[in-house]
Design an enzyme around this catalytic site. Structure first.
Site, PDB file in Angstrom:
ATOM      1  N   LYS A  12      -6.034  33.820  34.654  1.00  0.00           N
ATOM      2  CA  LYS A  12      -5.870  33.690  33.205  1.00  0.00           C
ATOM      3  C   LYS A  12      -4.411  33.901  32.812  1.00  0.00           C
ATOM      4  O   LYS A  12      -3.708  34.715  33.400  1.00  0.00           O
ATOM      5  CB  LYS A  12      -6.767  34.734  32.532  1.00  0.00           C
ATOM      6  CG  LYS A  12      -6.609  34.902  31.040  1.00  0.00           C
ATOM      7  CD  LYS A  12      -7.508  36.029  30.557  1.00  0.00           C
ATOM      8  CE  LYS A  12      -7.239  36.388  29.097  1.00  0.00           C
ATOM      9  NZ  LYS A  12      -5.915  37.048  28.925  1.00  0.00           N
ATOM     10  N   LYS A  42       5.118  27.960  30.914  1.00  0.00           N
ATOM     11  CA  LYS A  42       6.059  29.001  30.464  1.00  0.00           C
ATOM     12  C   LYS A  42       7.292  29.048  31.364  1.00  0.00           C
ATOM     13  O   LYS A  42       8.331  29.572  30.970  1.00  0.00           O
ATOM     14  CB  LYS A  42       5.389  30.380  30.451  1.00  0.00           C
ATOM     15  CG  LYS A  42       4.258  30.530  29.451  1.00  0.00           C
ATOM     16  CD  LYS A  42       3.890  31.990  29.240  1.00  0.00           C
ATOM     17  CE  LYS A  42       3.479  32.735  30.502  1.00  0.00           C
ATOM     18  NZ  LYS A  42       2.255  32.217  31.139  1.00  0.00           N
TER      19      LYS A  42
END
Length: 265
Positions: A12, A42
């Site tokens: 996750k 990211k």
């Protein structure tokens, strides 16, 4: 493609995959040639290895339309080679597309054929998106590990990732428990792994040394090499390297999962 150990680490978002991956890579670096491929939009997997954020493949291709090895491959701590796939701006486009584009470019540049002893893929745990399934679906990775805590949403994601691994007939090597300090955490994660037919391959305790290291854009292995936390990463790296126990997981359905979690309330 080279014959080294090819590992995909899923979990996750925000569960600590990048911390695990970067410290594993640093653990292997003294005597192994290591390549880390960040497959998270990211693009923060390799920051603590290189000491700063590196340009992503998608950003480079946006600017130059083509790329060479020196544009995308950066050397980090201990000589670990680092690549970030990158992704679109939030809310624009498919994040998984970056993984697809990155892997094709790395293939074309023959980066994957340079015989690294260990390749580690850090993959966002959204296996619904085809892009994030690429390391498994295209046989880039031979084995998979899932990072989770004992929290409901982390385990829910781990169960969903297991469904993706089962569908793709991937080799699950085990679950890494990255502790958040909740009650009965290791017990919860151990029971979860038993239910889906695998095992806990490592337990990483919560530690302030992680944040202190990341503020300085370093791994724990570099900043606190003699610490107990660094030793935990070393132990995990050896366990993964020596692991030859793989399964196709048997994830729970939604009702089974909720019933399992309620047992610990």
């Amino acid at each position: 493609m080279s014959k080294g150990k090819h590992i995909a680490i899923y979990g996750k978002g925000g569960i600590g995959k990048s911390t695990i991956v970067s410290n594993l890579a640093a653990s292997y670096s003294p005597d192994k040639k290591v390549l880390v491929i960040g497959c998270d939009p990211k693009a923060d997997t390799t920051r603590t290895l290189v000491g700063q954020r590196i340009p992503t493949i998608l950003d480079i291709l946006k600017e130059k339309k083509s790329a060479q090895e020196e544009d995308v491959l950066f050397s980090g701590y201990g000589g670990v080679m680092c690549v970030e796939s990158g992704g679109p701006e939030p809310g624009v486009g498919c994040a998984g597309r970056g993984v697809i584009v990155a892997m094709k470019l790395l293939e074309n540049l023959e980066v994957l054929n340079q015989d690294p002893d260990v390749i580690i893929y850090d993959v966002l745990g959204d296996v619904v998106c085809g892009g994030f399934a690429v390391p498994l679906r295209e046989d880039y990775a031979d084995e998979v590990y899932i990072v989770t805590s004992g929290e409901y949403m982390a385990l829910y994601a781990a169960n969903n990732i297991s469904k993706g691994i089962k569908k793709l007939k991937g080799n699950l090597g085990g679950i890494i428990c990255n502790c958040r300090g909740i009650s009965r955490e290791v017990e919860i994660v151990e029971e979860f792994t038993r239910r889906i037919g695998t095992r806990v391959i490592g337990v990483i305790p919560r530690s302030e040394l992680v944040q202190q290291s990341e503020i300085d854009a370093k791994t724990v292995m570099e900043k606190f090499p003699e610490s107990e936390q660094a030793e935990k990463y070393r132990k995990l790296s050896v366990t993964i390297l020596d692991n030859d126990n793989f399964v196709i997981p048997q994830p729970m359905d939604a009702e089974e999962f909720d019933a399992f979690f309620r047992e610990f309330q």
